[in-house]
Enzyme design. Structure first.
Site, mmCIF file in Angstrom:
data_model
loop_
_atom_site.group_PDB
_atom_site.id
_atom_site.type_symbol
_atom_site.label_atom_id
_atom_site.label_comp_id
_atom_site.label_asym_id
_atom_site.label_seq_id
_atom_site.Cartn_x
_atom_site.Cartn_y
_atom_site.Cartn_z
ATOM 1 N N GLU A 83 60.305 -79.853 -48.610
ATOM 2 C CA GLU A 83 59.652 -80.896 -47.679
ATOM 3 C C GLU A 83 59.255 -82.182 -48.537
ATOM 4 O O GLU A 83 58.516 -82.103 -49.620
ATOM 5 C CB GLU A 83 58.475 -80.546 -47.029
ATOM 6 C CG GLU A 83 57.826 -81.454 -46.252
ATOM 7 C CD GLU A 83 56.742 -80.963 -45.254
ATOM 8 O OE1 GLU A 83 56.589 -79.775 -44.826
ATOM 9 O OE2 GLU A 83 55.766 -81.506 -44.682
ATOM 10 N N LYS A 260 49.002 -74.769 -41.850
ATOM 11 C CA LYS A 260 50.160 -75.156 -42.521
ATOM 12 C C LYS A 260 50.232 -75.905 -43.629
ATOM 13 O O LYS A 260 50.968 -75.975 -44.597
ATOM 14 C CB LYS A 260 50.976 -75.389 -41.531
ATOM 15 C CG LYS A 260 52.602 -75.448 -41.671
ATOM 16 C CD LYS A 260 53.066 -76.684 -42.520
ATOM 17 C CE LYS A 260 54.689 -76.531 -42.744
ATOM 18 N NZ LYS A 260 55.115 -77.880 -43.301
ATOM 19 N N ASP A 276 54.991 -63.208 -53.727
ATOM 20 C CA ASP A 276 55.445 -62.727 -52.319
ATOM 21 C C ASP A 276 54.672 -63.451 -51.111
ATOM 22 O O ASP A 276 53.516 -63.339 -50.824
ATOM 23 C CB ASP A 276 54.963 -61.330 -51.919
ATOM 24 C CG ASP A 276 55.391 -60.600 -50.625
ATOM 25 O OD1 ASP A 276 55.841 -61.430 -49.710
ATOM 26 O OD2 ASP A 276 55.200 -59.419 -50.535
ATOM 27 N N HIS A 374 56.237 -89.486 -45.284
ATOM 28 C CA HIS A 374 57.430 -88.760 -45.243
ATOM 29 C C HIS A 374 58.594 -89.516 -45.418
ATOM 30 O O HIS A 374 59.865 -89.029 -45.590
ATOM 31 C CB HIS A 374 57.418 -88.050 -43.649
ATOM 32 C CG HIS A 374 56.823 -86.704 -44.099
ATOM 33 N ND1 HIS A 374 55.858 -86.124 -42.933
ATOM 34 C CD2 HIS A 374 56.690 -85.735 -44.913
ATOM 35 C CE1 HIS A 374 55.507 -84.920 -43.298
ATOM 36 N NE2 HIS A 374 55.968 -84.658 -44.297
#
Ligand code: MEV
Length: 385
Positions: A83, A260, A276, A374
């Protein structure tokens, strides 16, 4: 002492970036070449030895977040993420955090929890039998790992709990295992499987699942930082960030997105160092719901001077020995770039990266919005910037 506040890292060529990272972390020419080759770091043969039905490998961008100071030590932080704007945002947040000394982070234990489910059992009479045989159970568990035993680590404690289910009462026996600098999933599972027959014999019950718990609450990590009010954009922005935090704290639909964003930082470091990530995510989200409602993983408030203070705490199981790090040259090199000497130190960095990322996301959201950042990279790709 090495200084991670490298100005305009993003404007440098690949060679300049690599030279700076190599100088900072003492990478060899061979290690630089492995990164430069950009093959993703593992051969097909290696992939084929790691998973079933392999048909190839898959690579993702690896970048460096600058400016981090954590517990008075500077770090360049490798992040693997697809991202845009995450690495720029983390670096900017770390720059602001430096004004008041950077991040303070803590991670002290590396105890994994293994669970053995016992069914068809009289739980109340079984519990004292298991606890009474703790020494024998621990000795048997520890006979499965010479490495941990030699280090004075390994299984340390046996505990029992009863759960009531629609299928009746069950006994859950838990092993607490000091796994040191390893993630420890394999050794935990091996120990659980090894002691299960002994527990069956002691209790007269039947053992069913024998498996690590990924809810690693005995491996907590935390990070906090003070973000200077002027650098944040003024006390109004500080106040708005606290309102944004309150939204996440009190609405699960917002909290999931907020968390998130936290994980954008933590998991990017996890990916770079071969952790992991599913285990980390699962534990973090369970912890976010520990009050019974799903809430923010971070806490934000204002200090007496009007500066913004952030705190982030999560169960975090990571390793710097064993696992994929043994096999993946880039994960190994990323760990060297970080210069960490323990798994706990890596946990501190991952907690700081999560807090930084969350700060940056909220600051953007309460000011210019998230799209501007972004879109910057998209614009550059299209030659509009
Ligand atoms: C995007 O990957 C992450 C954010 O949605 C996080 C947030 O909303 O806080 C920007």
């Amino acid at each position: 002492m090495a200084d991670s506040s490298i100005s305009k890292f993003f404007e440098k060529s690949l060679k300049e970036r690599l030279d700076l990272v190599a100088d900072f972390s003492g990478l060899s020419q061979d290690e630089l070449k492995i990164i430069e080759d950009a093959t993703g770091g593992i051969s097909y043969d290696k992939a084929d030895s790691m998973i079933e039905n392999a048909i190839g490998t898959f690579s993702l961008p690896l970048g460096i977040a600058t400016n981090f100071r954590i517990n008075d030590k500077d770090y360049l932080i490798p992040m693997v993420i697809e991202e845009s704007s995450v690495i720029a945002a983390a670096s900017k947040a770390a720059k602001i955090a430096r004004i008041h000394g950077g991040f303070k982070a803590k991670s002290e234990q590396s105890y994994s929890i293994g669970q053995i489910q016992i069914v068809n059992v009289d739980v109340q009479s079984a519990i004292p039998k298991v606890i009474g045989a703790s020494t024998e159970i621990l000795n048997l568990a520890n006979s499965k790992s010479n490495t941990l035993s030699k280090l004075g680590k390994g299984a340390k404690e046996v505990s029992c709990k009863e759960i009531q289910t629609d299928s009746g009462h069950m006994l859950i026996v838990e092993l607490v295992i000091d796994v040191g600098d390893a993630m420890g999933a394999n050794v935990t599972n091996t120990m659980c499987e090894a002691v299960a027959p002994m527990i069956e014999e002691l209790t007269g019950g039947k053992s069913l699942l024998r498996i690590l718990s990924n809810y690693s609450t005995k491996r907590m990590a935390s990070a906090s930082a003070v973000f200077d009010k002027d650098a944040v954009g003024g006390e109004n922005v500080v106040d708005d960030i606290i309102l944004a935090f309150q939204f996440a704290e009190n609405d699960p639909y917002r909290a999931v997105t907020h968390n998130k964003g936290v994980m954008n930082g933590t998991i990017a470091v996890a990916n770079a160092t071969g952790q992991d990530s599913r285990a980390i995510e699962a534990a973090a989200h369970a912890y976010a719901a520990k009050s019974g409602a799903y809430r923010s993983l971070t806490k934000w408030a204002k200090d007496a001077n009007g500066n913004l203070i952030g705190d982030f705490e999560l169960p975090l199981s990571v390793g710097i020995v064993g696992g994929i790090i043994q096999h993946h040259p880039i994960a190994k090199i990323c760990t060297k770039i970080l210069g960490v000497s323990t798994a706990n130190e890596l946990s501190c960095i991952m907690a700081a990266a999560g807090l930084a990322q969350n700060f940056a996301a909220m600051r953007a959201l309460v000011t210019e919005g998230i799209q501007k950042g972004h879109m910057k990279l998209h614009a550059r790709k299209e030659g509009k910037n």
